[in-house]
Design a protein around this motif. Structure first.
Motif, mmCIF file in Angstrom:
data_model
loop_
_atom_site.group_PDB
_atom_site.id
_atom_site.type_symbol
_atom_site.label_atom_id
_atom_site.label_comp_id
_atom_site.label_asym_id
_atom_site.label_seq_id
_atom_site.Cartn_x
_atom_site.Cartn_y
_atom_site.Cartn_z
ATOM 1 N N ASN A 226 0.802 -1.234 0.000
ATOM 2 C CA ASN A 226 0.000 0.000 0.000
ATOM 3 C C ASN A 226 0.832 1.280 0.000
ATOM 4 O OD1 ASN A 226 -2.625 -1.026 -0.120
ATOM 5 N ND2 ASN A 226 -2.587 -1.539 2.052
ATOM 6 N N HIS A 227 2.116 1.171 -0.266
ATOM 7 C CA HIS A 227 2.972 2.364 -0.281
ATOM 8 C C HIS A 227 2.490 3.399 -1.293
ATOM 9 C CE1 HIS A 227 4.546 0.050 -3.618
ATOM 10 N NE2 HIS A 227 5.049 1.176 -4.084
ATOM 11 N N VAL A 228 1.779 2.963 -2.317
ATOM 12 C CA VAL A 228 1.299 3.894 -3.344
ATOM 13 C C VAL A 228 0.277 4.886 -2.786
ATOM 14 C CG1 VAL A 228 1.764 2.318 -5.259
ATOM 15 C CG2 VAL A 228 -0.466 2.267 -4.139
ATOM 16 N N LYS A 229 -0.330 4.575 -1.655
ATOM 17 C CA LYS A 229 -1.299 5.477 -1.028
ATOM 18 C C LYS A 229 -0.624 6.595 -0.231
ATOM 19 C CE LYS A 229 -4.883 1.958 -0.441
ATOM 20 N NZ LYS A 229 -5.703 1.241 0.551
ATOM 21 N N MET A 230 0.658 6.430 0.037
ATOM 22 C CA MET A 230 1.341 7.357 0.944
ATOM 23 C C MET A 230 1.379 8.810 0.454
ATOM 24 S SD MET A 230 1.847 5.601 3.597
ATOM 25 C CE MET A 230 3.095 6.362 4.589
ATOM 26 N N PRO A 231 1.680 9.092 -0.816
ATOM 27 C CA PRO A 231 1.710 10.502 -1.229
ATOM 28 C C PRO A 231 0.366 11.215 -1.015
ATOM 29 C CG PRO A 231 2.841 9.157 -2.847
ATOM 30 C CD PRO A 231 2.158 8.211 -1.884
ATOM 31 N N GLU A 232 -0.731 10.553 -1.364
ATOM 32 C CA GLU A 232 -2.054 11.155 -1.180
ATOM 33 C C GLU A 232 -2.350 11.367 0.303
ATOM 34 O OE1 GLU A 232 -6.773 10.150 -1.795
ATOM 35 O OE2 GLU A 232 -5.305 8.924 -2.845
ATOM 36 N N LEU A 233 -2.040 10.361 1.118
ATOM 37 C CA LEU A 233 -2.284 10.484 2.550
ATOM 38 C C LEU A 233 -1.397 11.552 3.183
ATOM 39 C CD1 LEU A 233 -2.726 6.734 3.514
ATOM 40 C CD2 LEU A 233 -4.492 8.517 3.531
ATOM 41 N N ALA A 234 -0.154 11.632 2.738
ATOM 42 C CA ALA A 234 0.749 12.663 3.265
ATOM 43 C C ALA A 234 0.211 14.055 2.950
ATOM 44 C CB ALA A 234 2.150 12.483 2.700
ATOM 45 N N ALA A 235 -0.307 14.242 1.747
ATOM 46 C CA ALA A 235 -0.880 15.536 1.369
ATOM 47 C C ALA A 235 -2.116 15.846 2.210
ATOM 48 C CB ALA A 235 -1.216 15.546 -0.119
ATOM 49 N N LYS A 236 -2.960 14.831 2.427
ATOM 50 C CA LYS A 236 -4.154 15.021 3.258
ATOM 51 C C LYS A 236 -3.764 15.382 4.688
ATOM 52 C CE LYS A 236 -7.673 12.196 3.054
ATOM 53 N NZ LYS A 236 -8.492 10.953 2.972
ATOM 54 N N LEU A 237 -2.744 14.711 5.204
ATOM 55 C CA LEU A 237 -2.292 14.999 6.565
ATOM 56 C C LEU A 237 -1.739 16.419 6.653
ATOM 57 C CD1 LEU A 237 -1.745 14.190 9.473
ATOM 58 C CD2 LEU A 237 0.403 13.165 8.703
ATOM 59 N N TYR A 238 -0.914 16.783 5.694
ATOM 60 C CA TYR A 238 -0.338 18.136 5.673
ATOM 61 C C TYR A 238 -1.461 19.182 5.673
ATOM 62 C CZ TYR A 238 2.309 22.210 4.248
ATOM 63 O OH TYR A 238 2.862 23.467 4.199
ATOM 64 N N ASP A 239 -2.436 19.008 4.790
ATOM 65 C CA ASP A 239 -3.541 19.965 4.694
ATOM 66 C C ASP A 239 -4.346 20.023 5.988
ATOM 67 O OD1 ASP A 239 -2.778 20.535 2.090
ATOM 68 O OD2 ASP A 239 -4.334 19.283 1.182
ATOM 69 N N ALA A 240 -4.605 18.870 6.592
ATOM 70 C CA ALA A 240 -5.394 18.830 7.824
ATOM 71 C C ALA A 240 -4.671 19.526 8.976
ATOM 72 C CB ALA A 240 -5.718 17.379 8.194
ATOM 73 N N VAL A 241 -3.365 19.303 9.076
ATOM 74 C CA VAL A 241 -2.591 19.950 10.143
ATOM 75 C C VAL A 241 -2.511 21.456 9.905
ATOM 76 C CG1 VAL A 241 -0.294 20.115 11.201
ATOM 77 C CG2 VAL A 241 -1.303 17.879 10.753
ATOM 78 N N GLU A 242 -2.295 21.853 8.658
ATOM 79 C CA GLU A 242 -2.260 23.289 8.336
ATOM 80 C C GLU A 242 -3.588 23.957 8.685
ATOM 81 O OE1 GLU A 242 0.145 25.522 6.903
ATOM 82 O OE2 GLU A 242 1.410 23.933 7.728
ATOM 83 N N LYS A 243 -4.694 23.296 8.351
ATOM 84 C CA LYS A 243 -6.019 23.853 8.638
ATOM 85 C C LYS A 243 -6.220 23.996 10.143
ATOM 86 C CE LYS A 243 -10.840 23.315 7.310
ATOM 87 N NZ LYS A 243 -11.806 22.524 6.541
ATOM 88 N N ALA A 244 -5.843 22.973 10.906
ATOM 89 C CA ALA A 244 -5.986 23.037 12.361
ATOM 90 C C ALA A 244 -5.095 24.125 12.951
ATOM 91 C CB ALA A 244 -5.659 21.681 12.989
ATOM 92 N N ASN A 245 -3.862 24.202 12.492
ATOM 93 C CA ASN A 245 -2.949 25.228 13.015
ATOM 94 C C ASN A 245 -3.415 26.633 12.658
ATOM 95 O OD1 ASN A 245 -1.243 23.421 14.275
ATOM 96 N ND2 ASN A 245 0.188 23.304 12.572
ATOM 97 N N SER A 246 -3.938 26.811 11.453
ATOM 98 C CA SER A 246 -4.451 28.123 11.046
ATOM 99 C C SER A 246 -5.660 28.521 11.883
ATOM 100 C CB SER A 246 -4.839 28.108 9.557
ATOM 101 O OG SER A 246 -3.704 27.959 8.762
ATOM 102 N N TYR A 247 -6.552 27.555 12.097
ATOM 103 C CA TYR A 247 -7.734 27.824 12.913
ATOM 104 C C TYR A 247 -7.318 28.197 14.335
ATOM 105 C CZ TYR A 247 -12.508 27.458 14.623
ATOM 106 O OH TYR A 247 -13.738 27.752 15.166
ATOM 107 N N LYS A 248 -6.360 27.475 14.863
ATOM 108 C CA LYS A 248 -5.873 27.746 16.229
ATOM 109 C C LYS A 248 -5.296 29.159 16.316
ATOM 110 C CE LYS A 248 -2.690 25.988 19.704
ATOM 111 N NZ LYS A 248 -1.683 24.986 20.030
ATOM 112 N N ALA A 249 -4.485 29.542 15.352
ATOM 113 C CA ALA A 249 -3.873 30.865 15.360
ATOM 114 C C ALA A 249 -4.923 31.961 15.151
ATOM 115 C CB ALA A 249 -2.795 30.948 14.286
ATOM 116 N N GLU A 250 -5.845 31.720 14.236
ATOM 117 C CA GLU A 250 -6.880 32.705 13.906
ATOM 118 C C GLU A 250 -7.771 33.018 15.106
ATOM 119 O OE1 GLU A 250 -10.798 32.861 11.023
ATOM 120 O OE2 GLU A 250 -9.099 31.659 10.397
ATOM 121 N N HIS A 251 -7.974 32.028 15.949
ATOM 122 C CA HIS A 251 -8.872 32.207 17.087
ATOM 123 C C HIS A 251 -8.137 32.251 18.426
ATOM 124 C CE1 HIS A 251 -12.296 31.919 14.466
ATOM 125 N NE2 HIS A 251 -11.727 30.884 13.893
#
Length: 65
Positions: A38-63
């Motif tokens: 399943n290594h082929v799933k890793m790039p997509e999952l890594a991008a999803k994780l990056y986006d999710a963490v960025e969204k959470a961190n942005s929300y935290k900073a914004e509020h």
């Protein structure tokens, strides 16, 4: 529309963090159990994780949480 309370913002941040942790858990499961098939799933999952963490961190900073 009413303003969100600090408690509402904290709940929203917890939700965003949970979404990131769910993706991280999926990555963990692949690495631990099925990396060779399943290594082929890793790039997509890594991008999803990056986006999710960025969204959470942005929300935290914004509020200022």
């Amino acid at each position: 529309m009413s303003e969100m309370s600090e408690q509402d913002h904290k709940k929203e941040l917890a939700k965003l963090k949970r979404l990131a942790i769910e993706v991280a858990s999926e990555i963990h499961d692949i690495v631990e159990d099925t990396v060779w098939s399943n290594h082929v799933k890793m790039p997509e999952l890594a991008a999803k994780l990056y986006d999710a963490v960025e969204k959470a961190n942005s929300y935290k900073a914004e509020h200022s949480l």
